[in-house]
Design a protein around this motif. Structure first.
Motif, PDB file in Angstrom:
ATOM      1  N   PHE A 188       0.771  -1.077  -0.005  1.00  0.00           N
ATOM      2  CA  PHE A 188       0.082  -0.025   0.119  1.00  0.00           C
ATOM      3  C   PHE A 188       0.914   1.337  -0.048  1.00  0.00           C
ATOM      4  N   GLY A 189       1.993   1.046  -0.367  1.00  0.00           N
ATOM      5  CA  GLY A 189       3.137   2.308  -0.521  1.00  0.00           C
ATOM      6  C   GLY A 189       3.309   2.823   0.986  1.00  0.00           C
ATOM      7  N   SER A 190       3.397   2.082   1.856  1.00  0.00           N
ATOM      8  CA  SER A 190       3.454   2.657   3.335  1.00  0.00           C
ATOM      9  C   SER A 190       4.782   1.810   3.854  1.00  0.00           C
ATOM     10  N   THR A 191       4.963   2.191   5.323  1.00  0.00           N
ATOM     11  CA  THR A 191       6.002   1.442   5.998  1.00  0.00           C
ATOM     12  C   THR A 191       5.437   0.994   7.278  1.00  0.00           C
ATOM     13  N   CYS A 192       6.178   0.247   8.224  1.00  0.00           N
ATOM     14  CA  CYS A 192       5.787  -0.186   9.135  1.00  0.00           C
ATOM     15  C   CYS A 192       5.454   0.824  10.216  1.00  0.00           C
ATOM     16  N   ALA A 193       6.225   2.063  10.336  1.00  0.00           N
ATOM     17  CA  ALA A 193       6.033   3.171  11.208  1.00  0.00           C
ATOM     18  C   ALA A 193       6.355   2.938  12.586  1.00  0.00           C
ATOM     19  N   CYS A 194       6.603   1.320  13.005  1.00  0.00           N
ATOM     20  CA  CYS A 194       6.800   0.918  14.444  1.00  0.00           C
ATOM     21  C   CYS A 194       5.999   1.716  15.369  1.00  0.00           C
ATOM     22  N   GLN A 195       4.710   1.769  15.344  1.00  0.00           N
ATOM     23  CA  GLN A 195       4.084   2.275  16.373  1.00  0.00           C
ATOM     24  C   GLN A 195       3.818   1.556  17.616  1.00  0.00           C
ATOM     25  N   LEU A 196       3.702   0.324  17.216  1.00  0.00           N
ATOM     26  CA  LEU A 196       3.549  -0.693  18.511  1.00  0.00           C
ATOM     27  C   LEU A 196       4.953  -0.865  19.424  1.00  0.00           C
ATOM     28  N   TYR A 197       5.977  -0.647  18.765  1.00  0.00           N
ATOM     29  CA  TYR A 197       7.217  -0.552  19.239  1.00  0.00           C
ATOM     30  C   TYR A 197       7.495   0.554  20.088  1.00  0.00           C
ATOM     31  N   SER A 198       7.335   1.877  19.431  1.00  0.00           N
ATOM     32  CA  SER A 198       7.890   3.047  20.053  1.00  0.00           C
ATOM     33  C   SER A 198       6.696   3.466  20.845  1.00  0.00           C
ATOM     34  N   GLY A 199       5.424   3.290  20.759  1.00  0.00           N
ATOM     35  CA  GLY A 199       4.046   3.841  21.454  1.00  0.00           C
ATOM     36  C   GLY A 199       3.576   2.948  22.590  1.00  0.00           C
ATOM     37  N   ALA A 200       3.926   1.563  22.170  1.00  0.00           N
ATOM     38  CA  ALA A 200       3.599   0.468  23.413  1.00  0.00           C
ATOM     39  C   ALA A 200       4.648  -0.253  23.964  1.00  0.00           C
ATOM     40  N   GLY A 201       5.874  -0.369  23.667  1.00  0.00           N
ATOM     41  CA  GLY A 201       7.017  -1.118  24.320  1.00  0.00           C
ATOM     42  C   GLY A 201       6.790  -2.708  23.892  1.00  0.00           C
ATOM     43  N   LEU A 202       6.107  -3.041  22.602  1.00  0.00           N
ATOM     44  CA  LEU A 202       5.905  -4.178  22.374  1.00  0.00           C
ATOM     45  C   LEU A 202       6.579  -4.256  20.801  1.00  0.00           C
ATOM     46  N   LEU A 203       7.028  -5.247  20.289  1.00  0.00           N
ATOM     47  CA  LEU A 203       7.649  -5.398  18.839  1.00  0.00           C
ATOM     48  C   LEU A 203       6.666  -5.351  17.833  1.00  0.00           C
ATOM     49  N   CYS A 204       7.043  -4.437  16.808  1.00  0.00           N
ATOM     50  CA  CYS A 204       6.144  -4.102  15.501  1.00  0.00           C
ATOM     51  C   CYS A 204       6.177  -5.265  14.651  1.00  0.00           C
TER      52      CYS A 204
END
Length: 329
Positions: free
Chosen positions: A289-305
């Motif tokens: 979809f032309g996007s990336t992971c953004a790693c929100q779960l990693y940076s925002g929740a302390g869980l692996l994205c």
């Protein structure tokens, strides 16, 4: 119950009453990471604002931290309340996240008492204010389009996406500027641990649960405290049960994921569910979809994205307990 009373020195008239249930004290010291603060009204015969301070457990349950009857909503009053809340955390970790509405007096008090916490604004209250002040300027279809685009802006995962989404929103804005965006747009809030919380809806839910028990909006303070007692005991039982399940119960879907083997019975089932859902968000699907992971779960929740989970899966590695924020353990 533990009570604190503040009285007017010259007249000795009671101004504010702070109280904390014994079970609230226990839950707060176990889960001091997230704090949400909001006042509700029309709960008592004296028309005093009733402040509810709530927290969140690793099993995704809400609990009441403390309550207060206030004669006013000034900064000094909030400082007094939050000092009582902080005193309950002697030799414990202080909150890492605080969510409030844009009550400047409350924001200032939070900054003074918990300077190390990340402080963000509630997206729900922001949306309510937009509806209140802006809806009349739109027709039906334009309003729906604007609100959808506004939510897209708020949920922008990166600064680049934020800029792109704001450009799409511009045609609905006339001489308007987005201010304080770092306090509610995901691109900034998810750079710190929010544990996936962006609103004070848990506090609103506590308001609703309490008011549901009230037979009148003009009850005595004593009656209201008794209702709080019932509410807190129910919350305590739910959290105790959910923690016991996380320590003793292995979910079939989790057993089928080899990389979870080190985490079973050591982190909450809710955290494992979040990781399981993230596994379905394959990085290659995102890229399609032309996007990336953004790693929100990693940076925002302390869980692996998604991208980190994919790397582990490709190398047949397991998730280490140290990879999971202490909140979830």
């Amino acid at each position: 119950m533990t009570y604190y009373i503040q009285a007017e020195p010259s007249t000795n008239v009671v101004q504010h009453i702070f109280f904390c249930h014994d079970k609230s004290f226990e839950m707060w010291r176990a889960f001091p990471h997230v704090l949400m603060i909001d006042a509700t009204y029309k709960t008592n015969m004296y028309n005093l604002p009733f402040l509810q301070v709530v927290g969140m457990s690793s099993t995704n349950h809400t609990f009441c931290v403390a309550h207060a009857f206030l004669s006013n909503e000034q900064e000094a009053t909030y400082v007094w309340v939050l000092e009582r809340v902080r005193s309950m955390l002697h030799e414990c970790m202080e909150p890492r996240l605080i969510l409030t509405d844009r009550d400047q007096a409350l924001i200032n008090a939070c900054r003074k008492i918990f300077p190390g916490a990340h402080r963000y604004l509630c997206k729900f209250h922001i949306l309510q204010n937009i509806v209140k002040h802006c809806k009349g300027s739109f027709n039906g279809q334009d309003w729906e389009a604007f609100i959808n685009q506004w939510k897209t802006v708020c949920n922008s995962a990166t600064e680049e996406l934020y800029k792109y989404n704001v450009l799409n929103l511009q045609r609905h804005l006339v001489n308007q500027q987005l201010t304080c965006i770092q306090l509610f747009v995901s691109a900034w809030t998810n750079q710190t641990l929010t544990f996936l919380q962006s609103t004070t809806s848990r506090a609103e839910g506590a308001h609703a649960a309490l008011k549901k028990q009230l037979t009148t909006r003009r009850c005595s303070l004593e009656s209201l405290v008794k209702k709080v007692d019932t509410l807190v005991l129910k919350q305590y039982a739910q959290i105790k049960k959910s923690l016991e399940e996380s320590r003793t119960k292995r979910m079939n879907s989790h057993l089928q994921i080899p990389m979870f083997s080190n985490l079973l019975l050591k982190v909450s089932i809710h955290a494992l569910n979040l990781l399981e859902n993230e596994l379905t968000r394959r990085i290659d699907t995102l890229r399609s979809f032309g996007s990336t992971c953004a790693c929100q779960l990693y940076s925002g929740a302390g869980l692996l994205c998604a991208c980190r989970l994919e790397r582990l899966q490709n190398t047949d590695c397991v998730i280490q307990l140290e990879d999971i924020d202490i909140f979830w353990r």
